[in-house]
Scaffold this motif. Sequence first.
Motif, short mmCIF file in Angstrom:
data_model
loop_
_atom_site.label_atom_id
_atom_site.label_comp_id
_atom_site.label_asym_id
_atom_site.label_seq_id
_atom_site.Cartn_x
_atom_site.Cartn_y
_atom_site.Cartn_z
N THR A 162 0.83 -1.20 0.00
CA THR A 162 0.00 0.00 0.00
C THR A 162 0.86 1.25 0.00
O THR A 162 0.62 2.20 -0.76
CB THR A 162 -0.94 0.01 1.22
OG1 THR A 162 -1.85 -1.10 1.11
CG2 THR A 162 -1.73 1.30 1.29
N THR A 166 0.98 3.69 -3.27
CA THR A 166 0.54 5.08 -3.10
C THR A 166 1.61 6.05 -3.59
O THR A 166 1.32 7.00 -4.33
CB THR A 166 0.23 5.36 -1.62
OG1 THR A 166 -0.81 4.48 -1.18
CG2 THR A 166 -0.21 6.81 -1.42
N ARG A 170 1.26 8.20 -7.29
CA ARG A 170 1.27 9.66 -7.18
C ARG A 170 2.42 10.25 -8.00
O ARG A 170 2.24 11.23 -8.73
CB ARG A 170 1.40 10.08 -5.72
CG ARG A 170 1.37 11.60 -5.52
CD ARG A 170 1.44 11.96 -4.04
NE ARG A 170 2.66 11.48 -3.44
CZ ARG A 170 2.73 10.92 -2.24
NH1 ARG A 170 1.65 10.72 -1.52
NH2 ARG A 170 3.90 10.53 -1.75
N ASP A 199 4.20 10.68 4.82
CA ASP A 199 3.50 10.74 3.54
C ASP A 199 2.09 11.26 3.79
O ASP A 199 1.35 10.67 4.58
CB ASP A 199 3.44 9.35 2.91
CG ASP A 199 2.87 9.36 1.50
OD1 ASP A 199 1.96 10.17 1.22
OD2 ASP A 199 3.33 8.55 0.67
N GLN A 201 -0.54 11.00 2.20
CA GLN A 201 -1.62 10.09 1.80
C GLN A 201 -1.53 8.73 2.51
O GLN A 201 -2.30 7.83 2.19
CB GLN A 201 -1.57 9.85 0.29
CG GLN A 201 -2.08 11.01 -0.55
CD GLN A 201 -2.27 10.60 -1.99
OE1 GLN A 201 -1.44 9.92 -2.58
NE2 GLN A 201 -3.38 11.02 -2.59
N ARG A 202 -0.65 8.61 3.44
CA ARG A 202 -0.38 7.30 4.03
C ARG A 202 -1.63 6.65 4.62
O ARG A 202 -1.85 5.44 4.47
CB ARG A 202 0.70 7.42 5.11
CG ARG A 202 1.15 6.08 5.66
CD ARG A 202 2.50 6.17 6.31
NE ARG A 202 3.09 4.87 6.57
CZ ARG A 202 4.37 4.68 6.82
NH1 ARG A 202 5.20 5.70 6.83
NH2 ARG A 202 4.84 3.47 7.06
N ALA A 204 -4.81 7.65 4.01
CA ALA A 204 -6.02 7.95 3.23
C ALA A 204 -6.64 6.67 2.70
O ALA A 204 -5.97 5.66 2.48
CB ALA A 204 -5.67 8.88 2.07
N GLU A 208 -10.23 8.30 -1.42
CA GLU A 208 -9.61 9.61 -1.18
C GLU A 208 -8.35 9.77 -2.04
O GLU A 208 -8.11 10.84 -2.61
CB GLU A 208 -9.26 9.75 0.30
CG GLU A 208 -10.47 9.90 1.21
CD GLU A 208 -10.13 9.81 2.69
OE1 GLU A 208 -10.95 10.25 3.51
OE2 GLU A 208 -9.03 9.30 3.03
N LYS A 209 -7.55 8.71 -2.12
CA LYS A 209 -6.35 8.78 -2.96
C LYS A 209 -6.72 8.97 -4.42
O LYS A 209 -6.12 9.80 -5.12
CB LYS A 209 -5.53 7.50 -2.79
CG LYS A 209 -4.93 7.30 -1.42
CD LYS A 209 -4.25 5.94 -1.33
CE LYS A 209 -3.76 5.65 0.08
NZ LYS A 209 -3.17 4.30 0.20
N THR A 212 -7.70 12.47 -5.17
CA THR A 212 -6.53 13.34 -5.19
C THR A 212 -5.74 13.17 -6.47
O THR A 212 -5.31 14.16 -7.09
CB THR A 212 -5.62 13.05 -3.98
OG1 THR A 212 -6.34 13.30 -2.78
CG2 THR A 212 -4.38 13.94 -4.01
N TRP A 213 -5.53 11.92 -6.90
CA TRP A 213 -4.79 11.68 -8.14
C TRP A 213 -5.51 12.30 -9.33
O TRP A 213 -4.87 12.92 -10.19
CB TRP A 213 -4.62 10.18 -8.37
CG TRP A 213 -3.82 9.48 -7.31
CD1 TRP A 213 -2.85 10.03 -6.51
CD2 TRP A 213 -3.94 8.11 -6.91
NE1 TRP A 213 -2.36 9.09 -5.65
CE2 TRP A 213 -3.00 7.90 -5.86
CE3 TRP A 213 -4.73 7.04 -7.32
CZ2 TRP A 213 -2.84 6.66 -5.24
CZ3 TRP A 213 -4.57 5.81 -6.70
CH2 TRP A 213 -3.63 5.63 -5.67
#
Length: 223
Positions: A162, A166, A170, A199, A201-202, A204, A208-209, A212-213
């Motif tokens: 993960t 992530t 990104r 991080d 986004q660690r 998230a 949610e990720k 954001t992407w």
Amino acid sequence: MSSIVPGPKKKLEEDITAARAGAKPLDASDLNPSAPRPEKLTGLDDWPETLRATIEAEHTRVTALETNRRQTADRAVPALVHGLDTLLSELADHLNTTKPGLFTKPTTPEPNADIAALLGIPPEDLPTTPSRADYRTAQRTIKQLRSHLKDLETTPDHARLTRLTTFLIRLAVVMEAAPTPTTTLTPTALTRFTNNSPDPQRNATFPEKLTTWQQTRQSLTTP
């Protein structure tokens, strides 16, 4: 003449082999017919093939983990590893073509604070323009990450997957949308990852990720 139709187990093995080779990743219902089918991702139609396939593979894996189906998640790993390895290979090729020459000054621009923020690099860690040595270190890190991926495919560690997924997705999103400024920041981003720096986004969730992407790519590609 009769033909032999492969049984369910044989068919599953063939599908997993295809996923390992980079075909469309399996979803949870392929691996377990009684499992809920993951929600289809939208908004990725115009994304680069490798990046889109990697995100879809990660979605399959995360969906299985969230519904307590560890074996299903493990079986989704080969397709994810294939995508991540391809992204790392593309990153290595890009850095190799943009690194400064032996007797020339760097031609990459000064680090961009806005791009750095998208990569999770805080202002206090904003680097100077990277040198040839920085690019060599970055290439070594990429090589180590590719080796690490092979280990994770053999013995899946989903927490590590993960974190790595992530980070790489990104980085790939920002690199694809803004390659020149991102190149300058890539050595620092890789160093921060190997140093286990915080991080944003660690913790998230996958939705949610993904949001954001998608927002990041849209903001960087919209005139």
